[in-house]
Design a protein around this motif. Structure first.
Motif, PDB file in Angstrom:
ATOM      1  N   LYS A 112      54.228 -31.717 -42.520  1.00 52.08           N
ATOM      2  CA  LYS A 112      54.685 -32.300 -43.784  1.00 52.08           C
ATOM      3  C   LYS A 112      53.500 -32.671 -44.661  1.00 52.08           C
ATOM      4  CE  LYS A 112      59.074 -34.312 -42.288  1.00 52.08           C
ATOM      5  NZ  LYS A 112      59.811 -35.569 -42.050  1.00 52.08           N
ATOM      6  N   ARG A 113      52.468 -33.266 -44.046  1.00 49.11           N
ATOM      7  CA  ARG A 113      51.284 -33.667 -44.796  1.00 49.11           C
ATOM      8  C   ARG A 113      50.603 -32.442 -45.414  1.00 49.11           C
ATOM      9  NH1 ARG A 113      46.163 -33.528 -44.382  1.00 49.11           N
ATOM     10  NH2 ARG A 113      46.087 -32.777 -42.267  1.00 49.11           N
ATOM     11  N   LYS A 134      52.658 -31.078 -48.287  1.00 46.47           N
ATOM     12  CA  LYS A 134      52.509 -31.934 -49.467  1.00 46.47           C
ATOM     13  C   LYS A 134      51.165 -31.675 -50.153  1.00 46.47           C
ATOM     14  CE  LYS A 134      52.963 -36.772 -50.811  1.00 46.47           C
ATOM     15  NZ  LYS A 134      53.201 -38.143 -50.332  1.00 46.47           N
ATOM     16  N   GLU A 135      50.107 -31.552 -49.351  1.00 47.59           N
ATOM     17  CA  GLU A 135      48.786 -31.264 -49.910  1.00 47.59           C
ATOM     18  C   GLU A 135      48.780 -29.908 -50.615  1.00 47.59           C
ATOM     19  OE1 GLU A 135      46.020 -31.532 -46.675  1.00 47.59           O
ATOM     20  OE2 GLU A 135      45.995 -33.725 -46.738  1.00 47.59           O
ATOM     21  N   VAL A 139      51.334 -28.382 -52.031  1.00 51.41           N
ATOM     22  CA  VAL A 139      52.084 -28.524 -53.282  1.00 51.41           C
ATOM     23  C   VAL A 139      51.213 -29.178 -54.340  1.00 51.41           C
ATOM     24  CG1 VAL A 139      54.033 -29.717 -54.376  1.00 51.41           C
ATOM     25  CG2 VAL A 139      54.365 -28.507 -52.218  1.00 51.41           C
ATOM     26  N   LEU A 140      50.481 -30.200 -53.964  1.00 50.40           N
ATOM     27  CA  LEU A 140      49.595 -30.899 -54.901  1.00 50.40           C
ATOM     28  C   LEU A 140      48.475 -29.967 -55.377  1.00 50.40           C
ATOM     29  CD1 LEU A 140      49.333 -34.414 -53.228  1.00 50.40           C
ATOM     30  CD2 LEU A 140      50.589 -33.810 -55.309  1.00 50.40           C
TER      31      LEU A 140
END
Length: 112
Positions: free
Chosen positions: A100-101, A104-105, A107-108
């Motif tokens: 998940k981390r 998320k990274e 996507v950012l």
């Protein structure tokens, strides 16, 4: 030992409980279990077979407590089985959190 596939789970569970009770000196509980669920020809009767069926390898055990130096009993197969299962669950949670981390990274990074 003649354990059919349909009865294996129940025989394994009862054997793990018997071994746990015996290992921890719960003699009255063990006696009550023997009355309610007497051993049969399909009962798992030794620890080596129990370890094999449960998929728990014999482990070296530090028999002395590090803090007090007192001798401590080796864990029961049920405790080893449970510890292994909890370790796998924790590892799975850790992997999911890491995935998940990373997602998320990613996507950012893509949003920049």
């Amino acid at each position: 030992m003649d354990v059919s596939e349909s009865n294996m789970e129940e025989e394994l569970a009862i054997a793990l409980i018997r071994e746990y009770f015996a290992k921890h000196g719960l003699h009255e509980s063990l006696e009550a279990l023997e009355v309610e669920r007497p051993r049969t020809a399909s009962s798992i009767g030794d620890r080596a077979t129990l370890r094999e069926i449960a998929g728990v390898e014999k482990q070296k055990h530090d028999s002395k407590s590090k803090s007090s130096g007192e001798k401590k009993p080796s864990p029961s197969i049920l405790e080893l089985f449970t510890e292994r299962r909890l370790t796998k669950v924790q590892a799975s949670k850790t992997r999911k959190e890491e995935d998940k981390r990373r997602a998320k990274e990613q996507v950012l990074e893509e949003a920049k």
